[in-house]
Design a protein around this motif. Structure first.
Motif, PDB file in Angstrom:
ATOM      1  N   SER B  78     -24.523 -14.545   9.865  1.00 57.45           N
ATOM      2  CA  SER B  78     -24.711 -14.122   8.448  1.00 57.45           C
ATOM      3  C   SER B  78     -24.783 -15.373   7.752  1.00 57.45           C
ATOM      4  O   SER B  78     -25.532 -15.584   6.805  1.00 57.45           O
ATOM      5  N   ALA B  79     -24.119 -16.434   8.440  1.00 60.44           N
ATOM      6  CA  ALA B  79     -23.966 -18.021   7.632  1.00 60.44           C
ATOM      7  C   ALA B  79     -25.424 -18.378   7.986  1.00 60.44           C
ATOM      8  O   ALA B  79     -25.785 -19.674   7.497  1.00 60.44           O
ATOM      9  N   LEU B  80     -26.122 -18.007   8.970  1.00 60.81           N
ATOM     10  CA  LEU B  80     -27.031 -18.802   9.550  1.00 60.81           C
ATOM     11  C   LEU B  80     -28.619 -18.121   9.103  1.00 60.81           C
ATOM     12  O   LEU B  80     -29.594 -18.685   9.643  1.00 60.81           O
ATOM     13  N   GLN B  81     -28.565 -17.155   8.264  1.00 61.53           N
ATOM     14  CA  GLN B  81     -29.752 -16.381   8.064  1.00 61.53           C
ATOM     15  C   GLN B  81     -30.972 -17.210   7.405  1.00 61.53           C
ATOM     16  O   GLN B  81     -32.047 -16.766   7.573  1.00 61.53           O
ATOM     17  N   ASN B  82     -30.340 -18.231   6.493  1.00 62.82           N
ATOM     18  CA  ASN B  82     -31.579 -18.896   6.008  1.00 62.82           C
ATOM     19  C   ASN B  82     -32.437 -19.982   6.755  1.00 62.82           C
ATOM     20  O   ASN B  82     -33.421 -20.233   6.729  1.00 62.82           O
ATOM     21  N   GLN B  83     -31.501 -20.469   7.887  1.00 62.11           N
ATOM     22  CA  GLN B  83     -32.099 -21.374   8.667  1.00 62.11           C
ATOM     23  C   GLN B  83     -32.895 -20.756   9.824  1.00 62.11           C
ATOM     24  O   GLN B  83     -33.767 -21.618  10.433  1.00 62.11           O
ATOM     25  N   PHE B  84     -32.652 -19.580  10.318  1.00 63.88           N
ATOM     26  CA  PHE B  84     -33.209 -19.406  11.623  1.00 63.88           C
ATOM     27  C   PHE B  84     -33.964 -17.948  11.290  1.00 63.88           C
ATOM     28  O   PHE B  84     -33.690 -16.965  10.263  1.00 63.88           O
ATOM     29  N   ASP B  85     -34.767 -17.517  12.130  1.00 63.88           N
ATOM     30  CA  ASP B  85     -35.271 -16.134  12.315  1.00 63.88           C
ATOM     31  C   ASP B  85     -34.426 -15.383  13.304  1.00 63.88           C
ATOM     32  O   ASP B  85     -34.394 -15.726  14.270  1.00 63.88           O
ATOM     33  N   ILE B  86     -33.754 -14.479  12.738  1.00 63.35           N
ATOM     34  CA  ILE B  86     -32.827 -13.962  13.653  1.00 63.35           C
ATOM     35  C   ILE B  86     -32.989 -12.493  14.285  1.00 63.35           C
ATOM     36  O   ILE B  86     -33.595 -11.654  13.463  1.00 63.35           O
ATOM     37  N   THR B  87     -32.568 -12.298  15.588  1.00 59.25           N
ATOM     38  CA  THR B  87     -32.592 -11.077  16.132  1.00 59.25           C
ATOM     39  C   THR B  87     -31.462 -10.442  16.538  1.00 59.25           C
ATOM     40  O   THR B  87     -30.998 -11.318  17.397  1.00 59.25           O
ATOM     41  N   ILE B  88     -30.925  -9.285  16.218  1.00 64.22           N
ATOM     42  CA  ILE B  88     -29.629  -8.941  16.903  1.00 64.22           C
ATOM     43  C   ILE B  88     -30.216  -8.078  18.003  1.00 64.22           C
ATOM     44  O   ILE B  88     -30.765  -7.055  17.798  1.00 64.22           O
ATOM     45  N   ILE B  89     -29.578  -8.547  19.392  1.00 57.63           N
ATOM     46  CA  ILE B  89     -29.913  -7.423  20.349  1.00 57.63           C
ATOM     47  C   ILE B  89     -28.623  -6.640  20.826  1.00 57.63           C
ATOM     48  O   ILE B  89     -27.656  -7.273  20.995  1.00 57.63           O
ATOM     49  N   SER B  90     -29.154  -5.205  20.770  1.00 61.13           N
ATOM     50  CA  SER B  90     -28.020  -4.404  21.150  1.00 61.13           C
ATOM     51  C   SER B  90     -28.426  -3.549  22.361  1.00 61.13           C
ATOM     52  O   SER B  90     -29.650  -3.340  22.464  1.00 61.13           O
ATOM     53  N   ASN B  91     -27.543  -2.907  23.070  1.00 65.92           N
ATOM     54  CA  ASN B  91     -27.939  -2.070  24.289  1.00 65.92           C
ATOM     55  C   ASN B  91     -27.792  -0.593  23.666  1.00 65.92           C
ATOM     56  O   ASN B  91     -28.414   0.462  24.283  1.00 65.92           O
ATOM     57  N   HIS B  96     -28.240  -1.686  10.177  1.00 64.35           N
ATOM     58  CA  HIS B  96     -27.834  -2.656   9.283  1.00 64.35           C
ATOM     59  C   HIS B  96     -26.497  -1.993   8.401  1.00 64.35           C
ATOM     60  O   HIS B  96     -25.655  -2.749   8.026  1.00 64.35           O
ATOM     61  N   SER B  97     -26.765  -0.646   7.936  1.00 58.74           N
ATOM     62  CA  SER B  97     -25.799   0.010   7.366  1.00 58.74           C
ATOM     63  C   SER B  97     -24.313  -0.028   7.852  1.00 58.74           C
ATOM     64  O   SER B  97     -23.555  -0.083   7.335  1.00 58.74           O
ATOM     65  N   HIS B  98     -24.485   0.109   9.362  1.00 57.98           N
ATOM     66  CA  HIS B  98     -23.431  -0.103  10.102  1.00 57.98           C
ATOM     67  C   HIS B  98     -22.422  -1.069   9.856  1.00 57.98           C
ATOM     68  O   HIS B  98     -21.071  -1.096   9.519  1.00 57.98           O
ATOM     69  N   PHE B  99     -23.248  -2.407  10.139  1.00 57.80           N
ATOM     70  CA  PHE B  99     -22.613  -3.774   9.992  1.00 57.80           C
ATOM     71  C   PHE B  99     -21.998  -3.990   8.258  1.00 57.80           C
ATOM     72  O   PHE B  99     -21.103  -4.663   8.181  1.00 57.80           O
ATOM     73  N   MET B 100     -22.831  -3.330   7.465  1.00 58.30           N
ATOM     74  CA  MET B 100     -22.277  -3.390   6.040  1.00 58.30           C
ATOM     75  C   MET B 100     -20.969  -2.628   5.882  1.00 58.30           C
ATOM     76  O   MET B 100     -20.223  -3.038   5.352  1.00 58.30           O
ATOM     77  N   ARG B 101     -21.329  -1.325   6.431  1.00 60.21           N
ATOM     78  CA  ARG B 101     -19.621  -0.405   6.380  1.00 60.21           C
ATOM     79  C   ARG B 101     -18.424  -1.051   7.199  1.00 60.21           C
ATOM     80  O   ARG B 101     -17.467  -1.100   6.564  1.00 60.21           O
ATOM     81  N   TRP B 102     -18.921  -1.552   8.249  1.00 59.46           N
ATOM     82  CA  TRP B 102     -17.913  -2.019   9.395  1.00 59.46           C
ATOM     83  C   TRP B 102     -17.318  -3.340   9.018  1.00 59.46           C
ATOM     84  O   TRP B 102     -16.132  -3.712   8.939  1.00 59.46           O
ATOM     85  N   TYR B 103     -18.104  -4.310   8.443  1.00 58.87           N
ATOM     86  CA  TYR B 103     -17.858  -5.866   8.242  1.00 58.87           C
ATOM     87  C   TYR B 103     -18.116  -6.185   6.900  1.00 58.87           C
ATOM     88  O   TYR B 103     -17.815  -7.438   6.709  1.00 58.87           O
ATOM     89  N   ASN B 104     -18.603  -5.245   6.111  1.00 57.89           N
ATOM     90  CA  ASN B 104     -19.035  -5.899   4.794  1.00 57.89           C
ATOM     91  C   ASN B 104     -20.117  -7.109   4.674  1.00 57.89           C
ATOM     92  O   ASN B 104     -20.096  -7.808   4.237  1.00 57.89           O
ATOM     93  N   LEU B 105     -21.305  -7.039   5.738  1.00 55.65           N
ATOM     94  CA  LEU B 105     -21.960  -8.184   6.081  1.00 55.65           C
ATOM     95  C   LEU B 105     -23.302  -7.533   5.788  1.00 55.65           C
ATOM     96  O   LEU B 105     -23.875  -6.793   6.156  1.00 55.65           O
ATOM     97  N   ASP B 106     -23.877  -8.141   4.970  1.00 53.33           N
ATOM     98  CA  ASP B 106     -25.195  -7.919   4.649  1.00 53.33           C
ATOM     99  C   ASP B 106     -26.219  -8.819   5.579  1.00 53.33           C
ATOM    100  O   ASP B 106     -26.450  -9.836   5.169  1.00 53.33           O
ATOM    101  N   LEU B 107     -26.741  -8.043   6.614  1.00 53.21           N
ATOM    102  CA  LEU B 107     -27.855  -8.927   7.381  1.00 53.21           C
ATOM    103  C   LEU B 107     -29.118  -8.343   7.286  1.00 53.21           C
ATOM    104  O   LEU B 107     -29.865  -8.230   8.459  1.00 53.21           O
ATOM    105  N   SER B 108     -29.467  -7.879   6.343  1.00 52.85           N
ATOM    106  CA  SER B 108     -30.903  -6.992   6.072  1.00 52.85           C
ATOM    107  C   SER B 108     -32.104  -8.211   6.439  1.00 52.85           C
ATOM    108  O   SER B 108     -33.126  -7.590   6.771  1.00 52.85           O
ATOM    109  N   HIS B 109     -31.869  -9.541   6.454  1.00 49.66           N
ATOM    110  CA  HIS B 109     -32.735 -10.527   7.044  1.00 49.66           C
ATOM    111  C   HIS B 109     -32.818 -10.662   8.380  1.00 49.66           C
ATOM    112  O   HIS B 109     -33.846 -11.403   8.947  1.00 49.66           O
ATOM    113  N   CYS B 110     -32.096  -9.965   9.175  1.00 50.85           N
ATOM    114  CA  CYS B 110     -32.171  -9.895  10.620  1.00 50.85           C
ATOM    115  C   CYS B 110     -32.824  -8.904  11.202  1.00 50.85           C
ATOM    116  O   CYS B 110     -32.537  -7.433  10.729  1.00 50.85           O
ATOM    117  N   GLU B 111     -33.566  -9.087  12.211  1.00 53.72           N
ATOM    118  CA  GLU B 111     -34.104  -7.856  12.968  1.00 53.72           C
ATOM    119  C   GLU B 111     -33.057  -7.296  14.030  1.00 53.72           C
ATOM    120  O   GLU B 111     -32.370  -7.923  14.549  1.00 53.72           O
TER     121      GLU B 111
END
Lengths: 177, 430
Positions: B78-91, B96-111
């Motif tokens: 979340s702190a690095l969204q402007n510096q990088f093109d970020i991909t979140i890899i999950s199994n 994004h809405s999960h992350f918003m609900r669970w941690y109050n983090l807007d990660l909409s710029h990340c794939e």
């Protein structure tokens, strides 16, 4: 950066990516061995790690308790002659089975007893361990209680000293003065 | 490396003439070090020549579950969204809405990229346990290893050392070294290791014989805001109700009941609230509920899976915080590696009385901003002292809040930015 060079780089990247995707084996991808063996030093292990190691060893011992081979254990890695080799070995095993069973019978009993003995020792050790933990906990509680008692004694002692000082004969009587 | 950077510099200044030399170098790398190394060199060239933003991939095999470690990794990106093109890899499926609900983090710029692992899919496993992989099986995490080679920086945020990093720069965020080096162990292949506490660093050395590179405490953001806190005579414990009982809620209930019994006057108005998350079927929690029901007049309340707002208000109104995770442990991993909830409490001037071990030693200074205890008897002793001395509670609460500032989100982001800026500068992007 000139446009044609950027395009060339993009093309090269796609090519390499495609080649990369085709390689299944990681070792091939990095041209290096990636796995190695790690010796484990049991003395550094925690109680939980030792317990899980014990479980692992016990299940292995249980798995190999019977030394008499069964026919499924005979296999071959040879492509063409593998099948006849396995067939011959299995026939040989069938013929000699009663003899092998007779020879290895005692070994099997010995193995079974060894495994049972290990299990018994482990249970004993666990029981003693639990008892030691309980005793340690009790000692901890006693230490805290002792500390509380010591503090209370100090307070009582201080109060007594104060009372003694207040009622000592040399001290002037407040009411009379 | 230096030769390659010189070549890139040359390519920047004289693109036409230097390009053929560059191509020849890529081919040479491919022959001598493999296709991945050649691909990595090309990725570095793109970033060096400013053709695109650096790409960062972050992986966690438990991103689909709520957890402190996952919050750590996602706060980092979340702190690095402007510096990088970020991909979140999950199994497993997550969005994004999960992350918003669970941690109050807007990660909409990340794939978000989902890579399912057939080994675990066949078992229909919700939790992917790396410990169940033996030498006889093919490493199921090699699918992730291959994916790691598509980024400039690959961050492995999971407690899983079975992912072999292929990227130019690789970062292993170690929350605790759970396993010893065994089958498919690749922690030593990462170019950088971040540790969340000094306690974790100590065990990385002991268990893996590796020296971690960067110490970054987790971000804790439970600040109370500007409203005045109305404190009540409440003790809280905030910890997950683990089936194995490793958070020691049962022992804390025992202690509270004993205190009530031995010191009825001093404990008269005190309430004990046990807060935490749990799965629906949890025999340990059922046992605790039964005890709470049997001792209904003793002011013990269980609060399971409560919303964040309720948790915040409970922190605000509470006076003491109890945490005994680590008591009678049989393994260092059973002690709190850091202790985020203790910091959350301290941010709200709740005085911590916690187990003396693990990361909690870095948070609570005994006798200054709380107490550290080794036994249930000590927990009783120090709590009783606090019950009877309002001034002590007041001063320790103030000190606790002061200390908690060391672990704020602001500090965390500062450290993250500094670390990744250093990485980028070594990569050739100044």
């Amino acid at each position: 950066m000139e446009n044609n060079i950027t395009k060339e780089m993009e093309k090269l990247k796609k090519e390499l990516h495609k080649k990369k995707e085709e390689v299944h084996d990681l070792k091939e991808l990095v041209k290096n061995e990636i796995d190695k063996d790690y010796p484990s030093n049991l003395e550094d292990f925690s109680e939980r790690e030792l317990e899980s190691q014990l479980d692992e060893y016990l299940s292995l011992l249980n798995k190999y308790v019977d030394p008499v081979p069964d026919k499924t254990s005979i296999t071959s890695h040879r492509r063409l002659i593998g099948t006849p080799v396995v067939w011959i070995k299995r026939i040989f095993l069938k013929i000699t089975k009663s003899y092998i069973t007779h020879i290895l019978g005692k070994q099997k009993i010995f193995n079974q007893k060894c495994v049972a003995l290990y299990q018994n020792l482990i249970i004993h050790q666990k029981k003693y361990h639990d008892k030691i933990s309980q005793i340690e906990e009790r000692i901890g509680e006693c230490e805290v209680h002792l500390e509380v008692i010591a503090k209370k004694l100090e307070e009582i002692s201080a109060n007594l000293d104060q009372n003694r000082a207040d009622t000592s004969p040399g001290k002037p009587d407040k009411e009379n003065t | 490396m230096e030769h390659f950077l010189e070549l890139l510099e040359n390519l920047k200044v004289h693109p036409q003439s230097a390009f053929s030399e560059f191509l020849a170098e890529i081919k040479r790398i491919s022959r001598s070090k493999g296709i991945q190394a050649a691909y990595n060199s090309l990725l570095q060239a793109e970033v060096y020549l400013n053709l695109r933003k650096p790409k960062l991939g972050i992986y966690d095999h438990a991103f689909h579950c709520i957890g402190g470690a996952q919050k750590y990794g996602l706060s980092m990106i979340s702190a690095l969204q402007n510096q990088f093109d970020i991909t979140i890899i999950s199994n497993k499926e997550v969005n994004h809405s999960h992350f918003m609900r669970w941690y109050n983090l807007d990660l909409s710029h990340c794939e978000i990229k989902i890579i399912k692992l057939p080994f675990y899919e066949q078992k229909s496993a919700h939790h992917l346990d790396p410990a169940c992989i033996s030498k006889d099986e093919e490493n199921p995490f090699h699918l992730i290893s291959k994916e790691s080679g598509n980024y400039d920086i690959f961050v492995n945020n999971s407690m899983n050392e079975m992912v072999y990093p292929l990227s130019n720069i690789s970062v292993l965020v170690c929350h605790f070294p759970e396993r010893r080096p065994k089958t498919y162990f690749y922690a030593d292949q990462y170019t950088h290791i971040i540790h969340n506490s000094l306690y974790t660093a100590e065990w990385i050395k002991k268990k893996w014989d590796l020296t971690p590179h960067e110490h970054i405490y987790p971000p804790v953001d439970m600040e109370p805001g500007i409203q005045k806190m109305q404190k009540k005579k409440t003790i809280i414990s905030v910890a997950r109700f683990e089936v194995e009982g490793t958070k020691r809620q049962h022992e804390m209930m025992e202690t509270f009941l004993k205190l009530k019994h031995d010191h009825p006057k001093a404990t008269e108005d005190w309430t004990f609230k046990l807060i935490g998350g749990s799965d629906a079927k949890n025999p340990y929690l059922q046992r605790l509920k039964k005890i709470a029901a049997q001792t209904s007049g003793k002011n013990i309340h269980l609060k399971v899976n409560i919303p964040l707002e309720e948790l915040k208000s409970l922190y605000k109104e509470s006076t003491l915080f109890w945490h005994l995770c680590g008591l009678s442990h049989s393994d260092p991993s059973e002690i709190e590696h850091f202790g985020m909830t203790a910091v959350e409490a301290m941010q709200n001037k709740v005085v911590p009385v916690v187990y003396d071990g693990g990361g909690l030693r870095e948070i609570v200074d005994h006798g200054i901003n709380g107490f550290r205890v080794k036994s249930q008897a000590e927990l009783s002793y120090y709590s009783l002292e606090l019950f009877q001395d309002e001034g002590l509670v007041q001063s320790m609460g103030e000190n606790a809040q002061k200390k908690s500032q060391e672990f704020s989100r602001f500090k965390f982001e500062e450290r993250i930015h500094a670390f990744f800026s250093r990485l980028l500068s070594s990569y050739g992007r100044l």
